[in-house]
Write an enzyme that holds these catalytic residues in place. Structure first.
Site, mmCIF file in Angstrom:
data_model
loop_
_atom_site.group_PDB
_atom_site.id
_atom_site.type_symbol
_atom_site.label_atom_id
_atom_site.label_comp_id
_atom_site.label_asym_id
_atom_site.label_seq_id
_atom_site.Cartn_x
_atom_site.Cartn_y
_atom_site.Cartn_z
ATOM 1 N N CYS A 46 0.777 -1.304 -0.008
ATOM 2 C CA CYS A 46 0.062 0.040 -0.134
ATOM 3 C C CYS A 46 0.907 1.281 -0.016
ATOM 4 C CB CYS A 46 -0.803 0.014 1.235
ATOM 5 S SG CYS A 46 -2.143 -1.585 1.310
ATOM 6 N N THR A 47 1.931 1.080 0.771
ATOM 7 C CA THR A 47 2.851 2.315 0.841
ATOM 8 C C THR A 47 3.465 2.691 -0.576
ATOM 9 O OG1 THR A 47 3.427 1.959 3.191
ATOM 10 C CG2 THR A 47 4.885 3.253 1.845
#
Ligand code: BEZ
Length: 212
Positions: A46-47
């Site tokens: 997600c980062t």
């Protein structure tokens, strides 16, 4: 929760976000939108996705598409995580992330698939047209980060086919030849598409991208 299908009206909602309260319809105005979910804050894939998405924002802006992310953590957590995303991905997250702690929006949009994970969202993508109908839905597992080039490519196809009687073939990209809609007779197609129509088969007619 009713299942959302293509062509359905995207359910409206009001929710808190990393940038304050957001009402979906007000946020989208009369433009397009992309709503995409993330399983959780402070997770590696997600980062990278949010870092990439923020670098692509100018491309979404060019297409009049408002970006809206979602994760089932709270606003304070989002804002701490955004600092990490900015630092590690060398960017500035420049669109809101919905703080869906109570999972109201995730449930409304069927983003939690219990047989995959009963409390985190999968990676859902919804593309919403100016009339608020859902034009595209894609679901990725948590283990696969999304390809934002592909999302832009699909938006190019959706926007082209919304205004011209064409469809886009496999692997099409902006500027490539397009398919004449099956509903148009070849004789009519020749009048509509001034750049010419090539009939390969009666049901397979190609024409240059009318927007280039
Ligand atoms: C990730 O974003 O890295 C991730 C999130 C949930 C499960 C697996 C990976």
């Amino acid at each position: 929760m009713a299942t959302i299908r293509l062509g359905d009206v995207a359910p409206d909602f009001t929710a808190d976000s990393s940038q304050g309260m957001i009402n979906l319809y007000d946020y989208l105005g009369d433009g397009w939108g992309i709503l995409f979910s993330h399983p959780a804050d402070f997770t590696p894939v997600c980062t990278t996705e949010l870092g990439t998405a923020s670098k692509f924002k100018k491309e979404f802006d060019k297409r009049n598409v408002k970006m809206l992310a979602l994760s089932v953590d709270g606003k304070l957590s989002h804002n701490e995580w955004i600092k990490d995303i900015n630092e590690t991905q060398h960017t500035v997250v420049n669109f809101p992330i919905i703080a869906d702690e109570n999972k109201k929006v995730s449930i409304l949009y069927d983003m939690i698939h219990p047989n995959a994970n009963d409390h985190l969202t999968v990676r859902s993508v919804y593309i919403i047209a100016p009339d608020k109908t859902v034009k595209l839905m894609i679901t990725y597992p948590a283990s696969t980060g999304r390809n934002f080039h592909e999302l832009l490519r699909v938006i190019d196809s959706l926007q082209l086919t919304a205004y011209h009687k064409v469809a886009t073939p496999a692997n099409w990209e902006h500027g490539d030849d397009v398919v004449v809609s099956p509903s148009i007779a070849t004789e009519d197609a020749k009048k509509i598409f001034s750049k010419g129509v090539k009939e390969i088969k009666p049901y397979l007619r190609m024409t240059p991208d009318p927007t280039t």
